[in-house]
Structures are given as structure tokens and as C-alpha cells.
Design a protein around this motif. Structure first.
Motif, short mmCIF file in Angstrom:
data_model
loop_
_atom_site.label_atom_id
_atom_site.label_comp_id
_atom_site.label_asym_id
_atom_site.label_seq_id
_atom_site.Cartn_x
_atom_site.Cartn_y
_atom_site.Cartn_z
N ASP A 1 0.97 -1.45 0.08
CA ASP A 1 0.01 -0.04 0.03
C ASP A 1 0.85 1.26 -0.19
OD1 ASP A 1 0.87 0.25 2.79
OD2 ASP A 1 -0.96 -0.66 3.55
N ILE A 2 0.31 2.51 -0.02
CA ILE A 2 1.04 3.55 -0.20
C ILE A 2 1.86 3.95 0.93
CG2 ILE A 2 -1.01 4.96 0.67
CD1 ILE A 2 1.67 6.37 -1.86
N HIS A 3 1.25 3.19 2.23
CA HIS A 3 2.21 3.62 3.44
C HIS A 3 3.57 3.01 3.40
CE1 HIS A 3 -1.99 4.35 4.39
NE2 HIS A 3 -2.17 3.61 4.38
N MET A 4 3.31 1.79 3.06
CA MET A 4 4.67 0.75 2.81
C MET A 4 5.56 1.12 1.65
SD MET A 4 4.26 -2.39 4.90
CE MET A 4 3.89 -3.62 4.24
N ALA A 5 4.86 1.90 0.67
CA ALA A 5 5.59 2.31 -0.72
C ALA A 5 6.42 3.33 -0.30
CB ALA A 5 4.51 2.71 -1.63
N THR A 6 5.81 4.19 0.31
CA THR A 6 6.58 5.46 1.01
C THR A 6 7.67 5.39 1.88
OG1 THR A 6 4.66 6.80 0.60
CG2 THR A 6 6.33 7.91 1.78
N GLU A 7 7.49 4.33 2.97
CA GLU A 7 8.44 4.11 3.99
C GLU A 7 9.73 3.23 3.17
OE1 GLU A 7 6.68 2.78 7.56
OE2 GLU A 7 8.62 1.90 7.87
N SER A 8 9.44 2.51 2.29
CA SER A 8 10.34 1.78 1.75
C SER A 8 11.26 2.70 0.84
CB SER A 8 9.98 0.73 1.12
OG SER A 8 10.58 0.36 -0.23
N ARG A 9 10.63 3.61 0.25
CA ARG A 9 11.40 4.61 -0.75
C ARG A 9 12.32 5.49 0.33
NH1 ARG A 9 14.68 5.42 -4.37
NH2 ARG A 9 14.73 7.51 -5.06
N LEU A 10 11.69 5.88 1.45
CA LEU A 10 12.30 6.59 2.34
C LEU A 10 13.51 5.96 3.00
CD1 LEU A 10 11.99 9.34 3.98
CD2 LEU A 10 11.02 8.08 6.00
N ALA A 11 13.54 4.63 3.36
CA ALA A 11 14.49 3.75 3.74
C ALA A 11 15.47 3.72 2.61
CB ALA A 11 14.27 2.56 4.10
N THR A 12 15.33 3.82 1.22
CA THR A 12 16.23 3.64 0.17
C THR A 12 17.18 5.14 0.43
OG1 THR A 12 14.82 2.32 -0.93
CG2 THR A 12 16.70 3.29 -2.21
N LEU A 13 16.40 6.02 0.60
CA LEU A 13 16.71 7.42 0.61
C LEU A 13 17.69 7.78 1.67
CD1 LEU A 13 13.81 9.42 -0.82
CD2 LEU A 13 16.17 8.96 -2.12
N ILE A 14 17.23 7.42 2.81
CA ILE A 14 17.91 8.17 4.19
C ILE A 14 18.35 7.02 4.97
CG2 ILE A 14 16.33 9.95 4.06
CD1 ILE A 14 15.22 8.92 6.76
N GLY A 15 18.38 5.50 4.62
CA GLY A 15 19.00 4.60 5.29
C GLY A 15 17.99 4.22 6.65
N PRO A 16 18.75 3.57 7.64
CA PRO A 16 17.92 2.99 8.83
C PRO A 16 17.13 3.90 9.57
CG PRO A 16 20.20 2.19 8.83
CD PRO A 16 20.05 3.16 7.65
N ALA A 17 17.69 5.28 9.86
CA ALA A 17 16.78 6.18 10.22
C ALA A 17 15.34 6.34 9.93
CB ALA A 17 17.39 7.45 10.33
N ALA A 18 14.98 5.96 8.77
CA ALA A 18 13.55 5.53 8.27
C ALA A 18 12.72 4.78 8.92
CB ALA A 18 13.87 5.29 6.72
N GLY A 19 13.17 3.81 9.70
CA GLY A 19 12.54 2.75 10.45
C GLY A 19 11.98 3.33 11.48
N ARG A 20 12.39 4.77 12.02
CA ARG A 20 12.00 5.44 13.23
C ARG A 20 10.44 6.18 13.12
NH1 ARG A 20 15.82 4.76 17.20
NH2 ARG A 20 18.09 4.72 16.43
N LEU A 21 10.32 6.39 11.96
CA LEU A 21 9.12 7.08 11.52
C LEU A 21 7.95 6.34 12.16
CD1 LEU A 21 7.45 9.13 10.12
CD2 LEU A 21 7.65 7.80 8.06
#
Ligand code: ARG
Length: 457
Positions: free
Chosen positions: A80-100
Motif C-alpha cells: 500500500d501507499i504507506h509501505m511504498a513511501t516508507e520503503s522509498r524513504l529507507a532507500t533514500l535515508i537509510g535505517p533512520a527511516a525505521g523510526r518514523l
């Protein structure tokens, strides 16, 4: 996203049935706005460090820019859109994305996104309906004194003014707008921070995220928050009622454009021809508005059926909430725009409208009323006398006001010359001057009020 618990990946068909990205990608703006509000709050509350929060905020802005430029990629594996965005965020900024996703679940996330989307949808519908009202009021003002037949049972009843008829639709649309306004006010509460269903142990500030997203405050019960779709149903019910008003107006245009009526000619821009019958000029736009109203009602029933048996709290059935709302909204927006265009540009054939009012014995009630008022005859008897006059006029093939006085006096000798003043269609409409009546003065007064309400000249 939940790989820790599972030994095997999903079946292909599981991926397919589970994925909502093909339609919920429409929520991307709201999803990013919700995440931005959430991460700013997490930083302020000391739940996520300032540098991580900054990286997340910048990354989300970039994901948004990519979506705006290239669209949202449809990877079914990302669901879904939530996972798509979070996954792209992780690609862009790395593990910190997981804190969102701290102190949040997709359950409160999607409820938040969807409320924001419906709120925007209501605002755009309201603007469209205001434009339709402007068109109706302008045409009504032009035709405050244009006489046409009023109908009951689609039989000529009494003369009315075209402006009065058009202002009837202004009133319907005014009620529609108030229903959307109600829906907006009721739905404008933030579910964000309800987490999966029970709330969270993190020291979040739900008031802050609510305010940042333009909500009037947070919702009060986390179970209700993640499982409530009333806001979407309110929207669909308001849309259904609105679309049925549009459908009724469309239906009138269709009837009026038919050759036996000939009350209007619809502009070329809203008509189509036939590939075989060269004379044809079909009211397709109006017919589609009439047709779309059925589909919009279907969308409303669809979500009603989805929700009716669901226990608290979230169930995946609820993912089916979005397609009917999106579909209904698209159909409604098109219908409003098409009706507005038709109202603005339709040609009303005043001569045909007047002739139809004159031909249908529409002033028969005026004759009966005159017998009561001037000749002091009880209404029931006046009704009977008038019925005989109509029968005579029908036999002679003339309008009521063309009946010779001596013939009228053969029916009842209390009738005299003065009756003719009451039998004309203009006199008839002018006499109906009660508040909200069809008299041109009344129509002008209502048009003036409506213009003031709409803020136009
Ligand atoms: N795509 C889901 C929906 O639209 C988001 C929520 C998923 N939550 C869950 N517990 N599986 O409803």
C-alpha cells in the motif's frame, strides 16, 4: 515489513488480493503530510532525535517530489501507499527511516490519510456546487418572468416562471452543500496516535498532530478511531443525495430537449450526433449525469455493506473503503461540472415554453379561483363550472382565454368580461405572490437573496 514472524513469502495471489497500492496511491499527499506531522511531534516529544527527525522530514519531502514528478510506483509487494513511501524513504535515508513508524500503526495512519482526503474532496465539491448555484441563479434572474407550464404527474398543472423552476434546484443544491459542510465538521477529528487499536505507551502529543493537520482536535477513543468510516459514509450519503438532484435536473433537460417538448436546445458542446441518423442531437451529457447518480448510490451501498458486520477494531475488509469513495467523487465532480456547463449555456425557448403553458389549460385553477373571489361561488361548484369550460375549450381547440364570453355565460351566467384578466398566463403567475411563490416579484426577491448569499452581483 513483518518478515521476522514469517518463514515464507506470500503466494502471488495473496499479494494481489492484499495490495491496495493500485488505488490508495491517490492518498500520497495526505500520507506524506500525516507522516510529516507525526515525525515533527516525535522529535518535539523527544521520542526521535532531532537529526533523525530532520533526515526523515527531508526524505519525505523528496519522496513527495518524486511522486509529484513521476507518479507513485505500483509495486504490489509493497502492498500500500504507506509501505511504498516508507520503503522509498529507507532507500533514500537509510535505517533512520525505521523510526518514523514509532507510536503509529497503519491503522491510524490510513484512517488519518483518508479523513484528510475526504476533507479535500468535500472542499472541492463545495466549490463546484457554488459554481453551479451561481449558474442557476444567473439564469433564474434572466427568466424571472418567463412563463412555462408547471407540472404535476408530468401533466400541465399551473403556469410557473422558469426562474422559479430553476431556483428550485438552487434550493436543493443549497441543502446539498449544507450536508457536505456537516460531514466535514463531523469528520474533522484526528485519529493519528490511536496506533493499532489501543493507543500507545510513547509520550506522544495527539493534540499537536491534530493541529498540524488542520483537524479540530484528536478523536476520543482509539478503538473507534481505527474502525470508524462514518466520515466516508457521510461523504457518500451526501454525494448520493446531491447526485440525485443533479439527475433530476438532467432528466428535465432530457425531456425538455425532446422534439415534442422543445423547451430547450442543448448546446452543441454538451450534445452528440448519431453515426446513422443525421438529424440527431442527443443529450448525452445529461443522460450520463442521470446514469452516474445510480453508480454513486451504488458506491454508497458498497461501503455500507462493507462496514455493516465488522467487529471492533480494524479488519482488512476496510481496505475496500477507498475505491467506492474515489469512484463516487470522480463521478460527482464530473456531473457537477457537466451540469454547470449545461445550465450556463442551454438555450431556453421562451416562445415554446409560453405556448405550452397557454395550451395546457394551465389557468383553469385561476378561473375557478376567480369564480370564488368575484362571483362568490363555493370552490367545489367553481371547480365543476371550470371543468365544463375546459371541456368546451378542448372541443373547440382553443385556450381558455380564447373562449367566447357568450359560450362561457352559457355554462354559468355569473361569468362576465372581467374573467379574461384572470385567464392569461402572465396574470396567473403574477397573482401567485405568496412568499416562495412563482410570481416574478417573488423570484426576483429569492434571486437577490441567493446572490447575496453567494457574494455575487
Ligand atoms: N492498506 C490498508 C488499508 O487501506 C492499510 C491498513 C493496514 N492495516 C493492517 N493491519 N493490515 O486499510
Amino acid at each position: 515489513m513483518w518478515g521476522g514472524r514469517f518463514a515464507e513469502g506470500p503466494a502471488a495471489v495473496m499479494r494481489e488480493i492484499n495490495a491496495s497500492i493500485p488505488f490508495d496511491k491517490r492518498l500520497w499527499r495526505q500520507d506524506i503530510a500525516g507522516s510529516q506531522a507525526h515525525v515533527a511531534m516525535l522529535a518535539k516529544q523527544g521520542i526521535v532525535s532531532a537529526p533523525d527527525a530532520q533526515a526523515i522530514a527531508d526524505g519525505l519531502a523528496q519522496v513527495g517530489a518524486e511522486y509529484a514528478a513521476d507518479g507513485v510506483p505500483e509495486d504490489l509487494a509493497l502492498e500500500d501507499i504507506h509501505m511504498a513511501t516508507e520503503s522509498r524513504l529507507a532507500t533514500l535515508i537509510g535505517p533512520a527511516a525505521g523510526r518514523l513508524h514509532t507510536a503509529r500503526s497503519r491503522n491510524d495512519q490510513v484512517a488519518t490519510d483518508f479523513r484528510l482526503w475526504v476533507r479535500d474532496a468535500i472542499d472541492s465539491v463545495d466549490a463546484g456546487l457554488a459554481a453551479l448555484q451561481v449558474a442557476l441563479v444567473k439564469r433564474a434572474g434572466e427568466h424571472a418572468a418567463s412563463v412555462m407550464p408547471g407540472f404535476t404527474h408530468l401533466q400541465v398543472a399551473q403556469p410557473v416562471t422558469l426562474g422559479h423552476h430553476l431556483m428550485a434546484y438552487y434550493e436543493m443544491i443549497a441543502r446539498d452543500r449544507s450536508r457536505f459542510v456537516d460531514a466535514r465538521a463531523r469528520g474533522n477529528r484526528s485519529p493519528l496516535g490511536s496506533a493499532a487499536l489501543a493507543g500507545t505507551g510513547f509520550p506522544i502529543d495527539r493534540f499537536a498532530t491534530a493541529e498540524a493537520l488542520g483537524f479540530d482536535g484528536p478523536t476520543a477513543n482509539s478503538l473507534d478511531s481505527v474502525s470508524d468510516r462514518d466520515f466516508a459514509l457521510d461523504y457518500l450519503m451526501a454525494a448520493t443525495q446531491c447526485s440525485l438532484h443533479l439527475s433530476r435536473l438532467a432528466e428535465e433537460f432530457i425531456i425538455w430537449a425532446s422534439q415534442p417538448f422543445g423547451f430547450v436546445s442543448l448546446p452543441d458542446a454538451y450534445s452528440t450526433g448519431s453515426s446513422i441518423m443525421p438529424q440527431k442531437r442527443n443529450p448525452d451529457a445529461a443522460e450520463l449525469v442521470r446514469g452516474h447518480s445510480g453508480r454513486i448510490a451504488g458506491c454508497m451501498v458498497s461501503l455500507t455493506m462493507t462496514m455493516k458486520g465488522l467487529p471492533l477494531a480494524y479488519s482488512k475488509d476496510m481496505q475496500d473503503d477507498k475505491p467506492p469513495v474515489f469512484e463516487a467523487h470522480d463521478l460527482l465532480a464530473l456531473s457537477i461540472a457537466a451540469m454547470t456547463g449545461m445550465v450556463e449555456t442551454v438555450t431556453f425557448r421562451k416562445d415554446r415554453l409560453r405556448a405550452a403553458a397557454e395550451m395546457g389549460f394551465a389557468t383553469a385553477t385561476d378561473l375557478a379561483d376567480w369564480l370564488v373571489r368575484v362571483a362568490d361561488i363555493p370552490f367545489r361548484e367553481a371547480h365543476h363550472i371550470t371543468g365544463m369550460a375546459v371541456r368546451l375549450a378542448e372541443r373547440l381547440g382553443v385556450a381558455l382565454d380564447a373562449l367566447p364570453l357568450d359560450k362561457l355565460r352559457e355554462i354559468d351566467e355569473r361569468i362576465d368580461q372581467r374573467v379574461f384578466a384572470a385567464l392569461g398566463v402572465d396574470a396567473s403567475v403574477a397573482s401567485r405572490n405568496s412568499h416562495g411563490g412563482t410570481a416574478p416579484d417573488q423570484v426576483r426577491a429569492r434571486v437577490a437573496e441567493a446572490k447575496a448569499a453567494l457574494g455575487i452581483e
